[in-house]
Design a protein around this motif. Structure first.
Motif, PDB file in Angstrom:
ATOM      1  N   THR A  15       2.982  -1.740   1.852  1.00  0.00           N
ATOM      2  CA  THR A  15       3.166  -1.022   0.597  1.00  0.00           C
ATOM      3  C   THR A  15       3.601  -2.036  -0.442  1.00  0.00           C
ATOM      4  OG1 THR A  15       3.895   0.922   1.813  1.00  0.00           O
ATOM      5  CG2 THR A  15       4.406   0.865  -0.528  1.00  0.00           C
ATOM      6  N   ASN A  68      -2.661   1.141   5.744  1.00  0.00           N
ATOM      7  CA  ASN A  68      -2.165   1.365   7.098  1.00  0.00           C
ATOM      8  C   ASN A  68      -3.329   1.216   8.070  1.00  0.00           C
ATOM      9  OD1 ASN A  68       0.137   2.364   8.887  1.00  0.00           O
ATOM     10  ND2 ASN A  68      -1.536   3.711   9.464  1.00  0.00           N
ATOM     11  N   SER A 116       0.205   0.148  -7.910  1.00  0.00           N
ATOM     12  CA  SER A 116       0.873   0.338  -6.620  1.00  0.00           C
ATOM     13  C   SER A 116      -0.223   0.556  -5.578  1.00  0.00           C
ATOM     14  CB  SER A 116       1.833   1.528  -6.659  1.00  0.00           C
ATOM     15  OG  SER A 116       1.144   2.728  -6.949  1.00  0.00           O
ATOM     16  N   TRP A 117       0.078   0.189  -4.329  1.00  0.00           N
ATOM     17  CA  TRP A 117      -0.932   0.311  -3.283  1.00  0.00           C
ATOM     18  C   TRP A 117      -0.269   0.521  -1.941  1.00  0.00           C
ATOM     19  CZ3 TRP A 117      -0.251  -3.913  -6.402  1.00  0.00           C
ATOM     20  CH2 TRP A 117       0.412  -5.002  -5.829  1.00  0.00           C
ATOM     21  N   TYR A 118      -1.089   1.007  -1.000  1.00  0.00           N
ATOM     22  CA  TYR A 118      -0.629   1.280   0.356  1.00  0.00           C
ATOM     23  C   TYR A 118      -1.804   1.075   1.302  1.00  0.00           C
ATOM     24  CZ  TYR A 118       0.594   4.001   4.488  1.00  0.00           C
ATOM     25  OH  TYR A 118       0.822   4.387   5.781  1.00  0.00           O
TER      26      TYR A 118
END
Length: 190
Positions: A68, A79, A75-77
């Protein structure tokens, strides 16, 4: 009222299990990286295929890696989950569980606007307990935007499955193609 084609099984028992998980998190400012190792052992794992019932022993183990971050208005995420889910008696894969799943999203905020995109990539998996019927992997891209009208009101726009990708999460259970949504949100603030 249940589905006319779905029949329950009165002999199905509750699941019992043990979960072991260890993780490591590194944070620096607005950035965070997490790595997690998990190992779930389940007695009486409930399955729907070929009929509702219990798998005597199942093991679901794997790794999860997440990142993250943010910089300025961005902003970024992301997984990545690597999974091995098996019936421990015959070592076959548990149905409908992909070995690899990658999710990612990015957002940008400018004034009252917030817009972004999210991506999901899912590897192939089996639809049945015998591991003879494969479900192909798929990838979807969604776009979204939100305009904050005032402290209580916002308008959201969403375009799901931008590429109009045909995919199934279960055999013969097609997921929606491209779809657009407009939502008016009211959340009164104190």
């Amino acid at each position: 009222m249940g589905s006319p084609t779905f029949k329950g099984n009165p002999t199905t028992q509750p699941e019992r299990g043990k979960n072991r998980e260890v993780g490591l998190t590194y944070s620096s400012g607005l950035h965070e990286v997490k790595v997690t190792r998990f190992d779930n052992r389940v007695k009486g794992f409930i399955t729907l295929q070929p009929a509702v019932g219990n798998v005597p022993r199942a093991r679901i183990e794997g790794w999860s890696l997440a990142y993250t971050g943010a910089a300025g208005a961005w902003s970024w995420y992301t997984n990545l989950e690597l999974l091995d889910a098996r019936n421990e008696l015959n070592l076959r894969k548990l149905q409908r569980r992909a070995d690899e799943v990658l999710t990612a999203s990015v957002d940008h905020k400018v004034g009252a606007w917030k817009w972004g995109a999210s991506l999901q990539l899912v590897s192939e998996r089996f639809d049945n307990a015998a591991n003879t019927q494969r479900l192909p992997g798929y990838g979807t891209l969604d776009l979204h935007a939100r305009y904050t009208v005032n402290k209580d009101w916002s308008v959201a726009l969403r375009l799901n499955n931008v590429g109009d990708k045909f995919y199934e999460t279960a055999y013969s259970y097609n997921q929606p193609g491209r779809a657009a949504y407009v939502t008016l949100n009211w959340a009164p603030q104190q």
